[in-house]
Scaffold this motif. Structure first.
Motif, PDB file in Angstrom:
ATOM      1  N   PHE A   1     -41.375  31.236  91.967  1.00  0.00           N
ATOM      2  CA  PHE A   1     -42.222  30.715  91.283  1.00  0.00           C
ATOM      3  C   PHE A   1     -42.380  28.994  91.406  1.00  0.00           C
ATOM      4  O   PHE A   1     -43.096  28.440  91.752  1.00  0.00           O
ATOM      5  CB  PHE A   1     -42.110  30.824  89.997  1.00  0.00           C
ATOM      6  CG  PHE A   1     -43.498  30.777  89.206  1.00  0.00           C
ATOM      7  CD1 PHE A   1     -44.361  31.986  88.750  1.00  0.00           C
ATOM      8  CD2 PHE A   1     -44.129  29.599  88.564  1.00  0.00           C
ATOM      9  CE1 PHE A   1     -45.483  31.840  88.337  1.00  0.00           C
ATOM     10  CE2 PHE A   1     -45.179  29.321  87.812  1.00  0.00           C
ATOM     11  CZ  PHE A   1     -46.057  30.585  87.635  1.00  0.00           C
ATOM     12  N   THR A   2     -41.240  28.747  91.428  1.00  0.00           N
ATOM     13  CA  THR A   2     -40.923  27.152  91.632  1.00  0.00           C
ATOM     14  C   THR A   2     -41.213  26.545  92.670  1.00  0.00           C
ATOM     15  O   THR A   2     -41.870  25.516  93.060  1.00  0.00           O
ATOM     16  CB  THR A   2     -39.432  26.684  91.141  1.00  0.00           C
ATOM     17  OG1 THR A   2     -39.060  27.349  89.785  1.00  0.00           O
ATOM     18  CG2 THR A   2     -39.499  25.445  90.985  1.00  0.00           C
TER      19      THR A   2
ATOM     20  N   LEU B   1     -44.025  34.113  81.054  1.00  0.00           N
ATOM     21  CA  LEU B   1     -42.749  34.833  81.136  1.00  0.00           C
ATOM     22  C   LEU B   1     -41.833  34.502  80.120  1.00  0.00           C
ATOM     23  O   LEU B   1     -41.085  35.071  79.184  1.00  0.00           O
ATOM     24  CB  LEU B   1     -42.142  34.460  82.233  1.00  0.00           C
ATOM     25  CG  LEU B   1     -42.533  35.524  83.452  1.00  0.00           C
ATOM     26  CD1 LEU B   1     -41.394  35.199  84.521  1.00  0.00           C
ATOM     27  CD2 LEU B   1     -41.855  37.100  82.959  1.00  0.00           C
ATOM     28  N   ALA B   2     -41.953  33.123  79.707  1.00  0.00           N
ATOM     29  CA  ALA B   2     -41.007  32.617  78.703  1.00  0.00           C
ATOM     30  C   ALA B   2     -41.304  32.936  77.314  1.00  0.00           C
ATOM     31  O   ALA B   2     -40.461  32.857  76.481  1.00  0.00           O
ATOM     32  CB  ALA B   2     -41.069  31.162  78.847  1.00  0.00           C
ATOM     33  N   ILE B   3     -42.756  33.436  77.067  1.00  0.00           N
ATOM     34  CA  ILE B   3     -43.013  34.038  75.758  1.00  0.00           C
ATOM     35  C   ILE B   3     -42.823  35.304  75.840  1.00  0.00           C
ATOM     36  O   ILE B   3     -42.435  35.933  74.620  1.00  0.00           O
ATOM     37  CB  ILE B   3     -44.247  33.434  75.264  1.00  0.00           C
ATOM     38  CG1 ILE B   3     -44.272  31.956  75.295  1.00  0.00           C
ATOM     39  CG2 ILE B   3     -45.045  34.161  74.266  1.00  0.00           C
ATOM     40  CD1 ILE B   3     -45.697  31.372  74.993  1.00  0.00           C
TER      41      ILE B   3
ATOM     42  N   LEU C   1     -50.541  39.824  84.311  1.00  0.00           N
ATOM     43  CA  LEU C   1     -51.568  39.059  83.607  1.00  0.00           C
ATOM     44  C   LEU C   1     -51.699  37.864  83.619  1.00  0.00           C
ATOM     45  O   LEU C   1     -52.627  37.258  83.681  1.00  0.00           O
ATOM     46  CB  LEU C   1     -51.886  39.803  82.302  1.00  0.00           C
ATOM     47  CG  LEU C   1     -52.884  39.719  81.356  1.00  0.00           C
ATOM     48  CD1 LEU C   1     -54.127  40.568  82.010  1.00  0.00           C
ATOM     49  CD2 LEU C   1     -52.846  39.884  80.028  1.00  0.00           C
ATOM     50  N   SER C   2     -50.528  37.260  83.349  1.00  0.00           N
ATOM     51  CA  SER C   2     -50.473  35.910  83.116  1.00  0.00           C
ATOM     52  C   SER C   2     -50.625  35.143  84.494  1.00  0.00           C
ATOM     53  O   SER C   2     -51.122  33.967  84.797  1.00  0.00           O
ATOM     54  CB  SER C   2     -49.275  35.197  82.592  1.00  0.00           C
ATOM     55  OG  SER C   2     -48.350  35.171  83.676  1.00  0.00           O
ATOM     56  N   VAL C   3     -50.249  35.725  85.522  1.00  0.00           N
ATOM     57  CA  VAL C   3     -50.798  35.186  86.796  1.00  0.00           C
ATOM     58  C   VAL C   3     -52.244  35.210  87.085  1.00  0.00           C
ATOM     59  O   VAL C   3     -52.720  34.063  87.548  1.00  0.00           O
ATOM     60  CB  VAL C   3     -50.080  35.957  87.964  1.00  0.00           C
ATOM     61  CG1 VAL C   3     -50.387  35.669  89.418  1.00  0.00           C
ATOM     62  CG2 VAL C   3     -48.552  35.641  87.997  1.00  0.00           C
ATOM     63  N   VAL C   4     -52.887  36.378  86.474  1.00  0.00           N
ATOM     64  CA  VAL C   4     -54.340  36.313  86.791  1.00  0.00           C
ATOM     65  C   VAL C   4     -54.855  34.975  85.942  1.00  0.00           C
ATOM     66  O   VAL C   4     -55.686  34.099  86.342  1.00  0.00           O
ATOM     67  CB  VAL C   4     -54.944  37.685  86.142  1.00  0.00           C
ATOM     68  CG1 VAL C   4     -56.377  37.296  86.234  1.00  0.00           C
ATOM     69  CG2 VAL C   4     -54.449  38.684  87.206  1.00  0.00           C
TER      70      VAL C   4
END
Lengths: 49, 816
Positions: free
Chosen positions: B428-429, B467-469, B758-761
């Motif tokens: 990701f980074t 992800l962190a959540i 989903l968060s990527v969307v």
């Protein structure tokens, strides 16, 4: 207007200080026992006193 | 003397105090039934002090009292350790009381001052099972207080100094996180308030810049105080050249914050302080949620917790008690029946049956004569013995295990292990930084006024907060649900490792097999008469030996027996019991004691779980208590084999395993006569082959393997019992549900991966604006909380849905 903003900030900071104090003084350490304690009856002890 | 009147053997009477079924003689007091004099005395004590309400809060609330002597606590060593504060003759002390379980306990323990006036005040923390007492030290000493608690059925558990330190550290960390969370919430809420004019597009004139400055102050507090952990974590990871998920998060936060500062001071905009502090708030809620700790359990115990706290030492011919730490080589110690050998030593006086089962897994006892050496951790059975210490405490055969790498490296499992979040975080980074660079270069060439804005928006909006959540929430829920079914996982990392496991290694003795819950087999040369049965029953019923107890229970359940008068009764430790009745000598115990021919034993290797009977000159036979497989274990092994490789390790000899071996695929999958070190190496070898190993064990002999394995699961009959250092503690009865627990852990991780997609969307949607360089603060302010909240929702709803299914499954399993 500015007074109102100042007041609102002051209140918010007041609550923040109260929150910090509650943690420092250990009020959040035990959230189970006080709720149980309140349900216990004390009457018998008073009669004997 | 045994009481002759024994009318209530068949009807099951329960004890008024502890609720246990009265085994033998029912004691009547004030028209109430008690199972033993201890319980009756507690009742008397309570009613004398008008604490009778104890019994009204709950039904049969008590626990059978213990007679353990706590006088050793009066030693200055323990006084310093336990008493936390002392002034004006009043001292404050904390006791950990694992037996606390209901409202009645609370009632009794907080009214202790009525029983013992020198206790000024007592305060109970129910969640931690910890009692704080204030008492007058001139009038009562620590030992008597602990003794009183034990007599009431609340035996204190004295923690070692290290454990206490760890606990204190954990509590202060928790408080600090809570504080950071509160302050982040405060900043986020107020920043949103002051950003309102901006959201609504109201022209506020001078106020706008004032609000901007206030926001900067709030944002600075949130980022640099509440988010301080991110700075330190990312820095320490960068030092070892590691990219974790925390880096892009910190980057997003920091870039958003700096951009906002720039905008406010240059009067070009309002910044994203509200989104940034809001995100921090959500992240910290997640951190707080994942920190579920089971205060009443300890996952970090080492061998010291298994050893006695005090030992009896010979100093100039006199017996003195002293703390364990003060043992030196050459000391002479007194060891009583059932006590544990603290260090490698030589037997000087007396004979001993040494039980190493907890240390090596060997279920047979070893006979020792004077001059023989003995190893730390063995449990002595028999008469009082004197031993001479040959090696210092931390150099003994047993404790060498703790000198291994796995024990010394505190990050043994966490640092060398790539979890999903960190793996994703790395890619990701890299992608994110490249994307930001490409976008920046593109705009720099086409429209230089936009490049800054575009880069900042990309970094802020693409921050992988989802992800962190979803991580801490999904896994935190996972831990909580498992705990409801008596499977206590140490932390969310352990939960995640559970989902990756592909190989499961079992210990045999105490894990898959059990001494209890089994019907013994009686092998006799002739039938016993009723009076002989009664005599035998009376004898074993008076003995405290565990096998005698089981024998008595068996006789009670399968025969019609009652206690009778016997002439003499003698218990010879390590050998057996002897008594005289009807002119005949009855002997029950070890084969050597009763003089049974050893030839008879060759077929029955498990000699230590046999009790031989001899009446007069006649050798009647024996009763055998086999180590039996825990109920349902076969089914569990079968179910696991579909998805996992299963192995069996045992310190025992192969012929003790019996039918258990049929459930392992071939002989590469089990190994016998393993030392604790062998077990650890076995796991290491599996790991070298790339396996993700879970170890399921119970005793000290598994400590190394539990530590070495990716997931070490300690099986415990009740969680007050000693458990070696591990990642999870599982109640013995729930062992058969292991496949279900592993499935649940897998589900948790699948849920996280789904929410990540989903968060990527969401992020792509946001990025499409950001790349164009026209992400308005309003869209950022909406998109980020919506993203975070939907992650939260998915994690909560998903895990609770699955948890409820688990619950109904367990209900069914119980019903069957």
């Amino acid at each position: 207007m500015y007074v109102m903003i100042g007041l609102s900030l002051l209140m918010a900071v007041g609550f923040l200080i109260a929150f910090v104090w509650s943690i420092r003084s250990g009020q959040q350490d035990d959230l189970i026992t006080p709720g149980m304690r309140i349900l216990l009856e004390e009457k018998e002890y008073k009669n004997n006193k | 003397m045994v009481e002759l009147e024994n009318p209530l053997i068949d009807t099951q009477t329960t004890c008024f105090h502890c609720g246990e079924i009265c085994q033998d003689v029912v004691i009547k007091y004030e028209a109430k039934d008690f199972c033993c004099h201890g319980c009756e005395q507690v009742y008397q004590l309570l009613s004398d002090n008008s604490l009778g309400d104890y019994y009204t809060c709950d039904i049969n609330p008590g626990k059978a009292p213990s007679k353990q002597n706590f006088d050793f606590l009066n030693h200055p060593h323990f006084r310093d350790q336990l008493i936390s504060f002392s002034a004006k003759g009043i001292s404050k002390v904390h006791f950990h009381l694992p037996a606390i379980h209901c409202r009645s306990c609370l009632y009794l323990l907080e009214n202790l001052s009525r029983i013992e006036p020198s206790i000024v005040k007592s305060n109970l923390n129910f969640g931690k099972k910890e009692l704080t007492l204030w008492f007058t030290e001139d009038k009562i000493d620590l030992g008597s207080i602990a003794g009183l608690l034990a007599r009431l059925g609340y035996e204190p558990l004295i923690d070692s100094r290290e454990e206490q330190g760890q606990q204190k550290q954990r509590i202060s960390q928790q408080n600090q996180l809570f504080l950071k969370l509160g302050i982040a919430g405060f900043c986020a809420g107020n920043a949103m308030l002051f950003s309102f004019p901006e959201y609504l597009g109201i022209e506020a004139g001078n106020l706008k810049s004032l609000f901007g400055y206030i926001n900067i102050v709030l944002g600075s507090i949130a980022v640099f105080y509440s988010g301080s952990d991110y700075f330190s974590n990312v820095w320490s990871h960068l030092k070892i050249r590691k990219l974790t998920i925390e880096l892009p998060i910190l980057l997003g936060i920091l870039v958003g914050y700096l951009r906002s500062v720039y905008e406010v001071f240059s009067h070009t905009g309002a910044g994203y302080i509200d989104s940034v502090s809001g995100l921090l708030f959500f992240l910290l809620i997640g951190k707080w949620f994942q920190q579920k700790s089971f205060d009443f359990l300890s996952f970090e115990r080492n061998y010291k917790a298994y050893f006695p706290l005090v030992i009896s030492k010979f100093i100039q011919g006199k017996e003195q008690t002293c703390p364990l730490e003060e043992i030196e080589v050459g000391d002479h110690l007194i060891i009583r029946n059932q006590e544990i050998i603290p260090a490698d030593a030589i037997l000087c006086r007396g004979t001993s049956q040494m039980d190493y089962s907890f240390v090596t897994g060997e279920s047979e006892y070893i006979s020792l004569e004077p001059g023989n050496s003995m190893y730390a951790g063995g449990r002595h059975q028999g008469e009082l013995i004197e031993i001479e210490i040959k090696k210092a405490l931390n150099q003994s055969h047993l404790t060498q295990l703790w000198e291994q790498q796995a024990f010394k490296d505190p990050n043994h499992k966490t640092e060398n292990w790539e979890n999903f979040a960190n793996k994703v975080g790395m890619y990701f980074t890299i992608i994110l930084l490249n994307l930001a660079a490409v976008v920046g270069i593109y705009w720099f060439q086409h429209d230089p006024s936009k490049w800054q804005n575009a880069v900042v928006s990309v970094l802020v909006i693409a921050c992988p907060c989802a992800l962190a959540i979803s991580y801490p929430f999904a896994l935190g829920h996972g831990i909580r649900w498992m705990a409801k079914f008596n499977f206590f996982v140490k932390d969310i990392q352990a939960f995640e490792r559970m989902s990756q496991v592909d190989t499961i290694v079992f210990d045999k003795t105490g894990t898959l097999t059990l001494h209890q819950d089994t019907k013994p087999t009686l092998q006799l040369v002739r039938d016993l008469s009723q009076s002989e049965l009664n005599t035998i029953y009376t004898m074993v019923n008076q003995s405290t030996h565990p096998l005698s107890r089981q024998f008595a229970k068996y006789l009670r359940e399968d025969f019609e027996v009652k206690s009778v008068d016997i002439e003499s009764m003698q218990e010879i430790p390590g050998k057996g019991i002897e008594s005289k009745s009807h002119g005949k000598i009855f002997q029950i115990g070890h084969a050597r004691f009763t003089g049974h021919a050893l030839v008879q034993q060759q077929d029955f290797i498990r000699s230590e779980s046999q009790m031989f009977i001899r009446i007069g000159e006649e050798r009647i036979g024996f009763i055998e208590f086999p180590w039996q497989n825990r109920a349902g274990v076969e089914y569990m092994l079968h179910a696991l084999q579909a998805n996992y490789e299963v192995y069996l390790l045992s310190g025992d000899k192969k012929n003790h395993a019996g039918t258990l071996l049929d459930w392992f695929p071939n002989e590469n999958h089990y190994r016998f006569e393993c030392s604790p070190m062998d077990k650890m190496e076995f796991i290491q070898n599996l790991q070298k082959k790339g396996k993700q190993v879970a170890m399921v064990g119970d005793g000290l002999n598994d400590a190394g393997a539990l530590k070495q394995a990716q997931v070490g699961i300690a099986v415990s009959e009740d969680h007050l019992h000693f458990t070696p250092s591990c990642d999870a503690i599982l109640q013995g009865k729930q062992l058969v549900q292991l496949p279900t627990f592993f499935k649940f852990a897998k589900f948790g991780l699948r849920l996280i991966k789904m929410s990540f997609v989903l968060s990527v969307v969401y992020n792509l949607f946001g990025l499409s604006y950001a790349i164009q360089g026209n992400l308005s603060p309003l869209i950022a302010a909406i998109l980020m909380p919506v993203n975070s909240l939907s992650m939260l929702l998915i994690a909560n709803v998903g895990m609770n849905w699955r948890g409820n299914r688990l619950k109904s499954y367990f209900k069914q399993a119980k019903g069957d």
